[in-house]
Scaffold this motif. Sequence first.
Motif, short mmCIF file in Angstrom:
data_model
loop_
_atom_site.label_atom_id
_atom_site.label_comp_id
_atom_site.label_asym_id
_atom_site.label_seq_id
_atom_site.Cartn_x
_atom_site.Cartn_y
_atom_site.Cartn_z
N CYS A 126 0.82 -1.21 0.00
CA CYS A 126 0.00 0.00 0.00
C CYS A 126 0.85 1.26 0.00
O CYS A 126 1.93 1.30 0.60
CB CYS A 126 -0.91 0.02 1.22
N THR A 127 0.34 2.28 -0.66
CA THR A 127 0.95 3.60 -0.71
C THR A 127 -0.14 4.63 -0.43
O THR A 127 -1.23 4.54 -1.00
CB THR A 127 1.54 3.88 -2.11
N THR A 128 0.16 5.60 0.43
CA THR A 128 -0.78 6.68 0.72
C THR A 128 -0.14 8.01 0.38
O THR A 128 1.02 8.25 0.71
CB THR A 128 -1.19 6.67 2.21
N THR A 164 -5.20 6.23 -0.92
CA THR A 164 -4.45 5.04 -0.54
C THR A 164 -4.67 4.01 -1.64
O THR A 164 -5.81 3.70 -1.99
CB THR A 164 -4.92 4.48 0.82
N ILE A 165 -3.57 3.49 -2.15
CA ILE A 165 -3.62 2.50 -3.22
C ILE A 165 -2.92 1.25 -2.73
O ILE A 165 -1.75 1.30 -2.35
CB ILE A 165 -2.95 3.04 -4.50
N CYS A 166 -3.66 0.15 -2.72
CA CYS A 166 -3.11 -1.14 -2.30
C CYS A 166 -3.07 -2.07 -3.51
O CYS A 166 -4.11 -2.37 -4.10
CB CYS A 166 -3.95 -1.75 -1.18
N GLU A 200 -2.34 -5.71 -5.03
CA GLU A 200 -2.33 -7.12 -4.62
C GLU A 200 -1.42 -7.92 -5.55
O GLU A 200 -1.22 -7.54 -6.71
CB GLU A 200 -3.75 -7.68 -4.66
N ALA A 253 -6.07 -4.30 -7.51
CA ALA A 253 -5.70 -3.23 -6.59
C ALA A 253 -6.95 -2.68 -5.94
O ALA A 253 -8.07 -2.94 -6.40
CB ALA A 253 -4.95 -2.13 -7.33
N ARG A 254 -6.78 -1.88 -4.91
CA ARG A 254 -7.87 -1.18 -4.23
C ARG A 254 -7.45 0.27 -4.10
O ARG A 254 -6.32 0.56 -3.71
CB ARG A 254 -8.11 -1.78 -2.84
N ASP A 307 -13.89 4.36 -3.10
CA ASP A 307 -13.37 3.06 -2.70
C ASP A 307 -13.72 2.12 -3.86
O ASP A 307 -14.88 1.78 -4.05
CB ASP A 307 -14.02 2.61 -1.40
#
Length: 137
Positions: free
Chosen positions: A31-33, A46-48, A50, A55-56, A111
Amino acid sequence: MKRPLSAALLTVLVGSTTVVMAPTAAAAPGCTTVKDAITGASGEITICVEADGRARVKGNLVDTLPGAGFGTPDGVCAAWWIDWATTTGDSSGFELVVCGQWDDSPEEVFDYDPSAGENGVRGITGLNEVKLNIMRM
């Protein structure tokens, strides 16, 4: 929710885009914020990423100069630019755009999975860069 722009609309917008750079981020799975505020825009994202290519993306985006009407008084929209690393190369674009002069609210809370749907980004392996921008319309 504001989803990725169509290619035709993006072509029109990019021709009149003023880009203001914000901090960049790089990540493999994880994750990166990024939290930033510039003239005309503020937000946190925030990008997570996987390991399975998905990704989320979560956060908020605010058009701090919502104005009224096309180009009046400011014609500025807020935007998050995301440059993905994928299994087939880089894929980038304005992922989220809020135009307070046209939208119900100058703020968007989001989201979502950017790989979802028929136009989703496929094979995400990481994040090259994320920037908060303004777009002059």
